[in-house]
Design a protein around this motif. Sequence first.
Motif, mmCIF file in Angstrom:
data_model
loop_
_atom_site.group_PDB
_atom_site.id
_atom_site.type_symbol
_atom_site.label_atom_id
_atom_site.label_comp_id
_atom_site.label_asym_id
_atom_site.label_seq_id
_atom_site.Cartn_x
_atom_site.Cartn_y
_atom_site.Cartn_z
ATOM 1 N N GLU A 117 44.707 101.845 -47.833
ATOM 2 C CA GLU A 117 43.807 102.258 -46.756
ATOM 3 C C GLU A 117 43.813 103.775 -46.607
ATOM 4 O OE1 GLU A 117 41.133 101.968 -43.503
ATOM 5 O OE2 GLU A 117 41.656 100.546 -45.084
ATOM 6 N N ALA A 118 44.972 104.402 -46.827
ATOM 7 C CA ALA A 118 45.041 105.860 -46.763
ATOM 8 C C ALA A 118 44.272 106.505 -47.918
ATOM 9 C CB ALA A 118 46.504 106.316 -46.776
ATOM 10 N N LEU A 119 44.234 105.833 -49.064
ATOM 11 C CA LEU A 119 43.501 106.347 -50.219
ATOM 12 C C LEU A 119 41.997 106.173 -50.068
ATOM 13 C CD1 LEU A 119 45.721 105.037 -53.167
ATOM 14 C CD2 LEU A 119 45.306 107.433 -52.595
ATOM 15 N N ALA A 120 41.583 105.074 -49.440
ATOM 16 C CA ALA A 120 40.153 104.778 -49.287
ATOM 17 C C ALA A 120 39.906 104.251 -47.885
ATOM 18 C CB ALA A 120 39.705 103.766 -50.331
ATOM 19 N N PRO A 121 39.945 105.118 -46.872
ATOM 20 C CA PRO A 121 39.819 104.668 -45.480
ATOM 21 C C PRO A 121 38.546 103.864 -45.245
ATOM 22 C CG PRO A 121 40.475 106.976 -45.574
ATOM 23 C CD PRO A 121 40.120 106.578 -46.971
ATOM 24 N N GLY A 122 38.719 102.707 -44.597
ATOM 25 C CA GLY A 122 37.576 101.876 -44.250
ATOM 26 C C GLY A 122 36.999 101.067 -45.384
ATOM 27 N N ARG A 123 37.697 101.030 -46.552
ATOM 28 C CA ARG A 123 37.149 100.298 -47.697
ATOM 29 C C ARG A 123 38.112 99.244 -48.251
ATOM 30 N NH1 ARG A 123 35.354 102.179 -52.694
ATOM 31 N NH2 ARG A 123 36.562 104.109 -52.710
ATOM 32 N N ILE A 124 39.146 98.907 -47.527
ATOM 33 C CA ILE A 124 40.173 98.008 -48.051
ATOM 34 C C ILE A 124 40.188 96.689 -47.279
ATOM 35 C CG2 ILE A 124 42.625 97.719 -48.521
ATOM 36 C CD1 ILE A 124 41.249 99.862 -50.231
ATOM 37 N N ASP A 125 40.263 95.581 -48.038
ATOM 38 C CA ASP A 125 40.422 94.239 -47.473
ATOM 39 C C ASP A 125 41.746 93.661 -47.954
ATOM 40 O OD1 ASP A 125 37.822 94.229 -46.363
ATOM 41 O OD2 ASP A 125 36.956 93.443 -48.213
ATOM 42 N N LEU A 126 42.350 92.812 -47.136
ATOM 43 C CA LEU A 126 43.577 92.121 -47.520
ATOM 44 C C LEU A 126 43.375 90.621 -47.348
ATOM 45 C CD1 LEU A 126 46.513 91.765 -48.259
ATOM 46 C CD2 LEU A 126 47.152 92.491 -45.943
ATOM 47 N N GLY A 127 43.243 89.920 -48.474
ATOM 48 C CA GLY A 127 43.142 88.468 -48.445
ATOM 49 C C GLY A 127 44.501 87.848 -48.724
ATOM 50 N N LEU A 128 44.860 86.807 -47.968
ATOM 51 C CA LEU A 128 46.173 86.189 -48.065
ATOM 52 C C LEU A 128 46.055 84.720 -48.434
ATOM 53 C CD1 LEU A 128 47.700 87.614 -44.760
ATOM 54 C CD2 LEU A 128 47.996 88.536 -47.071
ATOM 55 N N GLY A 129 46.900 84.276 -49.362
ATOM 56 C CA GLY A 129 46.958 82.876 -49.734
ATOM 57 C C GLY A 129 48.383 82.380 -49.708
ATOM 58 N N ARG A 130 48.529 81.057 -49.867
ATOM 59 C CA ARG A 130 49.888 80.481 -49.841
ATOM 60 C C ARG A 130 50.303 79.897 -51.178
ATOM 61 N NH1 ARG A 130 50.171 74.452 -47.341
ATOM 62 N NH2 ARG A 130 48.179 73.652 -48.084
ATOM 63 N N ALA A 131 49.368 79.735 -52.138
ATOM 64 C CA ALA A 131 49.737 79.207 -53.452
ATOM 65 C C ALA A 131 50.579 80.238 -54.195
ATOM 66 C CB ALA A 131 48.484 78.873 -54.247
ATOM 67 N N PRO A 132 51.387 79.804 -55.160
ATOM 68 C CA PRO A 132 52.222 80.772 -55.873
ATOM 69 C C PRO A 132 51.459 81.632 -56.871
ATOM 70 C CG PRO A 132 52.561 78.584 -56.778
ATOM 71 C CD PRO A 132 51.684 78.417 -55.559
ATOM 72 N N LEU A 175 42.768 82.880 -47.220
ATOM 73 C CA LEU A 175 42.161 82.258 -48.385
ATOM 74 C C LEU A 175 42.697 80.848 -48.539
ATOM 75 C CD1 LEU A 175 41.741 85.331 -48.846
ATOM 76 C CD2 LEU A 175 42.222 84.945 -51.258
ATOM 77 N N GLY A 176 41.889 79.978 -49.145
ATOM 78 C CA GLY A 176 42.373 78.631 -49.404
ATOM 79 C C GLY A 176 41.344 77.789 -50.107
ATOM 80 N N SER A 177 41.761 76.581 -50.486
ATOM 81 C CA SER A 177 40.860 75.627 -51.120
ATOM 82 C C SER A 177 41.007 74.252 -50.489
ATOM 83 C CB SER A 177 41.149 75.554 -52.626
ATOM 84 O OG SER A 177 42.505 75.217 -52.868
ATOM 85 N N ALA A 233 38.029 82.718 -46.589
ATOM 86 C CA ALA A 233 37.450 82.687 -47.929
ATOM 87 C C ALA A 233 37.879 81.396 -48.614
ATOM 88 C CB ALA A 233 37.907 83.893 -48.749
ATOM 89 N N PHE A 234 36.893 80.591 -49.020
ATOM 90 C CA PHE A 234 37.174 79.304 -49.645
ATOM 91 C C PHE A 234 37.005 79.407 -51.156
ATOM 92 C CE2 PHE A 234 36.308 75.081 -51.249
ATOM 93 C CZ PHE A 234 37.241 74.303 -50.585
ATOM 94 N N ALA A 235 38.018 78.985 -51.905
ATOM 95 C CA ALA A 235 38.012 79.085 -53.370
ATOM 96 C C ALA A 235 37.351 77.852 -53.973
ATOM 97 C CB ALA A 235 39.433 79.242 -53.896
ATOM 98 N N ALA A 236 36.021 77.879 -54.038
ATOM 99 C CA ALA A 236 35.295 76.739 -54.591
ATOM 100 C C ALA A 236 35.496 76.597 -56.087
ATOM 101 C CB ALA A 236 33.805 76.864 -54.274
ATOM 102 N N HIS A 237 35.964 77.653 -56.756
ATOM 103 C CA HIS A 237 36.239 77.536 -58.190
ATOM 104 C C HIS A 237 37.447 76.635 -58.438
ATOM 105 C CE1 HIS A 237 38.133 81.172 -56.546
ATOM 106 N NE2 HIS A 237 39.115 80.982 -57.390
ATOM 107 N N PHE A 238 38.254 76.372 -57.413
ATOM 108 C CA PHE A 238 39.347 75.415 -57.533
ATOM 109 C C PHE A 238 38.958 74.037 -56.998
ATOM 110 C CE2 PHE A 238 42.329 79.228 -57.175
ATOM 111 C CZ PHE A 238 42.532 79.281 -58.541
ATOM 112 N N ASN A 239 38.174 74.002 -55.929
ATOM 113 C CA ASN A 239 37.886 72.735 -55.255
ATOM 114 C C ASN A 239 36.456 72.741 -54.715
ATOM 115 O OD1 ASN A 239 38.007 70.305 -53.909
ATOM 116 N ND2 ASN A 239 39.316 71.035 -52.259
#
Length: 361
Positions: free
Chosen positions: A108-123, A194-196, A212-218
């Motif tokens: 975020e410090a490198l590109a202010p206002g342009r960063i997203d953080l998506g989180l998942g639970r799969a390994p 994130l999830g499926s 965000a739904f991972a339709a490429h998995f499910n």
Amino acid sequence: MTDPIRGTRHGTAPAALSVLDSAVTGTGQSAAEAMQGSIELARLADRRGFTRYWMNEHHAMPGVSTSSPPVLLARLTAETRRLRLGAGGIMLPNHPPLVVAEQFGMLEALAPGRIDLGLGRAPGTDPTTAAALRRGAPDAEDLPHQVAELLHFLGDDFPTEHPYADRVFAVPGPAQDRLNGLTLPTGRLPVWLLGSSGYSAQLAARLGLPFAFAAHFNPRDVVAALRLYREQFTPSQALSAPYALVSFTVPAAEDEREARRHAGTLAHAMLRMFQRKPYLVPSPDEVDAYLYDAQEQQAVDSWLDHVPHGTPEQVTAHLNQVQRESGADELMIGSVGHSLQARLCSTELIADAYGMPDSTR
């Protein structure tokens, strides 16, 4: 100010459009070539007006080189101008929340206002590699607690009775700005779930986060998961109304047969993964020469039946149908195939089909 969550619709697109990348590594290609391919794809996405460019996290898979999305995202901050860059996603049980907050604070410090953080639970890998990564750390069922801790690090807002309050800070981050007497940003770095399945949909709804739904998995559960998310959504400081993204693997080519050949390269790679065998993404010619047994052929055909591929018109028609049925606010297209040229061409063709702008024209 541009909304950090809601994307922009272009031309005939029924929803905002984004790109998901895995730094695909094909046979005969090096990781360095895969990284350069991701740089070129990000430049293309930036030029064509896509909303986001996300990289996913995978480990011990020779066919993809995205073991550490933040490292490549740091390079991409200097290679793009407008594009939102993010992880789709960081598999949070693999990492201490403080480390993730620090890494994305640096981005975020490198590109202010342009960063997203998506989180998942799969390994993002096989069970043995997951055990090597996590070293006895909490498993995926601890995700709600891990997400809550991460959000507190990103917001510098642990409750006063928490042992980390005013003692442990994510730097760079809002605590550093506060201590320096700088004006605090109006909102924290956008965090997505994130999830499926319905699990992540319900957690995102409860926390008031974009989903965000991972339709490429499910692909079968897209409509049900997004319905759950919207029905159970609770407004939060981060998001006043539900916002859902759906991602697909979508190889497009000028010719339908050529698109299926490129889709077949990833189908073959997925077959190897399901067989617990190491793999690189093969070339179309290698796939054509491979002799599948009946069980393998059934697995490959089943995978291809759920991957929208074909001409740009066929692919966008499928995406539009899913968008209408699910009500997704944003669609994300996965870049796949053995050849970088095929991935670039597929992305460009879909952008053209939706009438997206080209900043070089």
